[in-house]
Design a protein around this motif. Structure first.
Motif, PDB file in Angstrom:
ATOM      1  N   ALA A  55       0.826  -1.214   0.000  1.00  0.00           N
ATOM      2  CA  ALA A  55       0.000   0.000   0.000  1.00  0.00           C
ATOM      3  C   ALA A  55       0.858   1.260   0.000  1.00  0.00           C
ATOM      4  CB  ALA A  55      -0.916  -0.008   1.225  1.00  0.00           C
ATOM      5  N   LEU A  56       1.951   1.197   0.735  1.00  0.00           N
ATOM      6  CA  LEU A  56       2.786   2.384   0.932  1.00  0.00           C
ATOM      7  C   LEU A  56       3.677   2.691  -0.265  1.00  0.00           C
ATOM      8  CD1 LEU A  56       3.219   4.384   3.232  1.00  0.00           C
ATOM      9  CD2 LEU A  56       4.979   2.871   4.141  1.00  0.00           C
ATOM     10  N   THR A  57       4.092   1.684  -1.009  1.00  0.00           N
ATOM     11  CA  THR A  57       5.048   1.884  -2.103  1.00  0.00           C
ATOM     12  C   THR A  57       4.592   2.920  -3.132  1.00  0.00           C
ATOM     13  OG1 THR A  57       6.038  -0.271  -1.781  1.00  0.00           O
ATOM     14  CG2 THR A  57       6.302   0.731  -3.960  1.00  0.00           C
ATOM     15  N   PRO A  58       3.374   2.824  -3.691  1.00  0.00           N
ATOM     16  CA  PRO A  58       3.013   3.847  -4.683  1.00  0.00           C
ATOM     17  C   PRO A  58       2.893   5.242  -4.070  1.00  0.00           C
ATOM     18  CG  PRO A  58       1.174   2.328  -4.324  1.00  0.00           C
ATOM     19  CD  PRO A  58       2.347   1.796  -3.571  1.00  0.00           C
ATOM     20  N   LEU A  59       2.458   5.327  -2.825  1.00  0.00           N
ATOM     21  CA  LEU A  59       2.387   6.634  -2.156  1.00  0.00           C
ATOM     22  C   LEU A  59       3.780   7.240  -2.043  1.00  0.00           C
ATOM     23  CD1 LEU A  59       0.983   8.889  -0.553  1.00  0.00           C
ATOM     24  CD2 LEU A  59       1.202   7.440   1.484  1.00  0.00           C
ATOM     25  N   LEU A  60       4.744   6.447  -1.609  1.00  0.00           N
ATOM     26  CA  LEU A  60       6.115   6.957  -1.480  1.00  0.00           C
ATOM     27  C   LEU A  60       6.684   7.382  -2.822  1.00  0.00           C
ATOM     28  CD1 LEU A  60       7.581   4.361   1.054  1.00  0.00           C
ATOM     29  CD2 LEU A  60       6.696   6.659   1.533  1.00  0.00           C
TER      30      LEU A  60
END
Length: 170
Positions: A55-60
């Motif tokens: 979940a966090l990878t594309p946000l980062l």
């Protein structure tokens, strides 16, 4: 000479400062998410911790792109020495505009296939949705406004600064 350079204007100086603040803010957000992730993941089971990274990878990725954009854009503001976004930078952001949705879909599939429990799934979907909103804010329509005027300004469907710079870079 407002900031020590001939020809600078107070509005440009203020805008450069704003862009610096926006760029550093996005990069600090990335650092905070990376530091907080293990703390949150420790409260989840193994599947939830893996799903959180999905979940966090594309946000980062989008936040790093945004931070880099704001910092780089300081160099092509009027009076900054460059006439506009350099072609190579524009090419990179055009690629990001296409690849980010692919990354979002792949990461959504990854987090769903990881099989986190319901609580972790809800948390991960919210984090993933935040990544979607950041992509939309940078590449589709501006969503970021002061809270007090958000409902009025977001309805105007303004074009994000990045998209305007891409259009001028052709």
């Amino acid at each position: 000479m407002i900031d020590g350079r001939p020809g600078s204007r107070p509005g440009i100086v203020r805008l450069r400062r704003t862009y610096l603040s926006l760029g550093l803010g996005e990069l600090v957000s990335v650092a905070v998410f990376v530091v907080v992730q293990p703390v949150v993941a420790a409260r989840l089971d193994d599947d939830g911790g893996r799903a959180l990274w999905w979940a966090l990878t594309p946000l980062l990725v989008v936040l790093v792109q945004g931070g880099a954009y704001w910092l780089a854009a300081r160099t092509w503001l009027p009076g900054a020495g460059r006439p506009g976004m350099p072609r190579r930078v524009a090419m990179a952001y055009r690629v990001f505009r296409v690849l980010n949705p692919v990354l979002l879909v792949v990461c959504l599939a990854g987090l769903l296939l990881t099989g986190p429990d319901t609580g972790a799934l809800v948390l991960c979907l919210l984090v993933w949705a935040f990544g979607v909103l950041e992509h939309v804010n940078y590449f589709v329509v501006r969503l970021s406004y002061p809270v007090a005027r958000w409902s009025v300004l977001v309805g105007r469907r303004r074009t994000p600064a990045l998209v305007r710079d891409l259009a001028r870079a052709r």
